[in-house]
Design a protein around this motif. Structure first.
Motif, mmCIF file in Angstrom:
data_model
loop_
_atom_site.group_PDB
_atom_site.id
_atom_site.type_symbol
_atom_site.label_atom_id
_atom_site.label_comp_id
_atom_site.label_asym_id
_atom_site.label_seq_id
_atom_site.Cartn_x
_atom_site.Cartn_y
_atom_site.Cartn_z
ATOM 1 N N THR A 37 0.765 -1.487 0.257
ATOM 2 C CA THR A 37 -0.104 0.012 0.023
ATOM 3 C C THR A 37 0.981 1.153 0.180
ATOM 4 O O THR A 37 1.725 1.587 0.699
ATOM 5 N N VAL B 166 1.652 4.099 1.546
ATOM 6 C CA VAL B 166 0.934 4.963 2.759
ATOM 7 C C VAL B 166 2.097 6.539 3.086
ATOM 8 O O VAL B 166 1.333 7.377 3.914
ATOM 9 N N SER C 120 7.024 0.412 15.740
ATOM 10 C CA SER C 120 5.801 0.759 15.507
ATOM 11 C C SER C 120 5.253 -1.096 15.454
ATOM 12 O O SER C 120 3.675 -1.017 15.911
ATOM 13 N N TYR C 121 5.892 -1.433 14.334
ATOM 14 C CA TYR C 121 5.565 -2.684 13.839
ATOM 15 C C TYR C 121 6.533 -4.172 13.647
ATOM 16 O O TYR C 121 7.433 -3.786 13.110
ATOM 17 N N SER D 255 0.253 -3.947 4.268
ATOM 18 C CA SER D 255 -1.216 -2.730 4.364
ATOM 19 C C SER D 255 -1.434 -2.516 5.590
ATOM 20 O O SER D 255 -1.871 -1.357 5.989
ATOM 21 N N TYR D 256 -1.079 -3.589 6.933
ATOM 22 C CA TYR D 256 -1.356 -2.552 7.663
ATOM 23 C C TYR D 256 -0.207 -1.856 8.518
ATOM 24 O O TYR D 256 -0.532 -0.984 10.226
ATOM 25 N N SER E 20 -0.030 2.124 9.117
ATOM 26 C CA SER E 20 -0.623 3.574 8.303
ATOM 27 C C SER E 20 -0.369 4.445 8.293
ATOM 28 O O SER E 20 0.668 4.664 8.373
ATOM 29 N N ARG E 21 -0.893 5.223 7.665
ATOM 30 C CA ARG E 21 -0.687 6.197 6.737
ATOM 31 C C ARG E 21 -0.489 6.578 7.927
ATOM 32 O O ARG E 21 0.865 7.941 7.396
ATOM 33 N N SER E 22 -0.647 7.592 8.558
ATOM 34 C CA SER E 22 -0.348 8.412 9.907
ATOM 35 C C SER E 22 0.430 7.839 10.325
ATOM 36 O O SER E 22 1.630 9.520 10.564
ATOM 37 N N ARG E 23 1.622 6.619 11.319
ATOM 38 C CA ARG E 23 2.433 6.189 11.631
ATOM 39 C C ARG E 23 3.723 7.015 10.409
ATOM 40 O O ARG E 23 4.231 7.749 10.155
#
Length: 420
Positions: free
Chosen positions: A304, A306, A341-342, A404-405, A407-410
């Motif tokens: 994705t 992001v 974060s991931y 995809s997991y 996030s766009r904001s992060r």
């Protein structure tokens, strides 16, 4: 040799036909058809014309073989038209060489060749010349078709020296209104099921003249060239650079660039592959995780976008991603921040995508009623230099692709902080 005799050279005996979904009957004679029956040519049927575009537009399964037949068809039409309305330097051997070059212009193609320009790869036109001259079966077929193999190679490969006649054929095959573009825009639009690339080829070709060794378009038809350039823009915006297609493309580039950097692959390993051989790279090197991206693209497991920004004026990633090696470094730093974060994120799953530059210029000559010539840029009302720049700038986006997991904001927070 007079025009009638020259015309017979590319019309008499053309009684065999391919039924093409785009152009209906494509007529050819037995000796030229023999070129298409060689294993080297048939390999083009195992390379999709638009690579991963079928992941987004499922109908886009047409191949470089389909396209090559279309280029031959349009190239022959242009020869016939210019023979009828222009003074031409054509010879029988030259025309046969041009038709063979139309058929074989993509014979050196391999999957994703256009996406790998940043690597020190040989151009597919150069590889085409190598195939033509070294493949005995293909070389024999070219000679039997009445073509000169050296001329065929020179028409395709602009790095080779040419004489006056061959230079004309090269200009026709690779100019602003070349048969390559007239086929791929129409064909790609047709198989993707979109209207953007459709052109009125019959009208365009009927208004072409050969003047001083170059194609010129009658002034009454200059808007047809504007239409082609606008169609090119729309096809890039909606098909070629669709964000899903960009995802697939940048995943493939990441897999290959990383494997080449790490010595798992050499650039030369990619030459002359078809799609099946390319997909098999992930199987052959299953222990090298970055190449699994090839399989994920094949299975439509696309990343994705992001984060994105226009390339022009972008002040954060652009300065540190201008070449492959600085991009690797920036991607690694972004990965280190994102994995906080991931933790399941893998290093090769963070990809900065930078589409290559694209031009909407056209150096076509426009033929006035009094016989004078003007550059297209002096006639067009639409494709001014400012408009060309705006079109290009609106298309060219730098993007960050991840699973995809993420996030766009992060992603936005990390990039726009500059703290990576």
């Amino acid at each position: 040799m007079n025009k009638r005799e020259l015309l017979l050279n590319i019309t008499e005996g053309f009684v065999l036909a391919w039924r093409d979904p785009l152009w209906n009957d494509i007529m050819i004679d037995r000796s030229l058809k023999a070129i298409t029956e060689t294993p080297a040519f048939q390999k083009l049927d195992r390379i999709k014309q638009n690579g991963p575009t079928c992941r987004i537009y499922p109908g886009a399964m047409h191949t470089r073989l389909n396209h090559s037949l279309g280029v031959y068809h349009i190239g022959r039409q242009i020869l016939i038209q210019t023979l009828e309305n222009s003074t031409v330097p054509y010879t029988p051997t030259g025309m046969r060489s041009f038709l063979a070059a139309c058929l074989l212009h993509d014979i050196g193609h391999f999957p994703y060749a256009h996406s790998l320009k940043e690597l020190s790869i040989r151009e597919h036109e150069e590889l085409a010349g190598e195939v033509i001259m070294k493949d005995e079966c293909l070389l024999r077929a070219v000679v039997n078709a009445g073509a000169d193999p050296e001329a065929v190679c020179a028409i395709i490969d602009e790095s080779r020296p040419v004489d006056e006649e061959v230079a004309v054929y090269r200009h026709i095959l690779s100019g602003a209104l070349d048969p390559d573009k007239l086929d791929y825009l129409n064909r790609d639009a047709f198989f993707c099921g979109v209207p953007y690339g459709i052109q009125n080829n019959g009208y365009i070709i009927s208004r072409l003249h050969l003047v001083n060794g170059e194609l010129a378009l009658e002034r009454c038809a200059y808007t047809a060239l504007e239409h082609i350039l606008f169609s090119k823009y729309l096809m890039y915006a909606n098909v070629y650079w669709h964000r899903g297609v960009r995802s697939a493309t940048c995943m493939i580039k990441k897999a290959l660039f990383t494997a080449i950097r790490d010595g798992v692959l050499k650039v030369e390993d990619l030459y002359f592959m078809d799609d099946g051989e390319f997909d098999a790279l992930a199987v052959r090197h299953r222990d090298y995780e970055p190449l699994s991206l090839i399989t994920r693209v094949r299975d439509n497991e696309l990343f994705t976008r992001v984060w994105e920004a226009p390339w022009e004026g972008e002040r954060i990633l652009r300065p540190i991603t201008g070449d492959i090696y600085s991009r690797f470094s920036a991607e690694d730093r972004l990965y280190e921040r994102l994995k906080e974060s991931y933790p399941e994120l893998r290093r090769h799953e963070v990809i900065v995508d930078i589409p290559e530059p694209i031009s909407f210029e056209a150096d076509m000559k426009v033929l006035n009623e009094d016989g004078t010539l003007e550059p297209f840029s002096c006639v067009t009302k639409l494709f001014t230099k400012d408009v060309e720049k705006q079109f290009s700038a609106s298309l060219r986006m730098i993007g960050l692709y991840t699973p995809s997991y993420v996030s766009r904001s992060r992603a936005k927070e990390i990039i726009e902080s500059g703290n990576f």
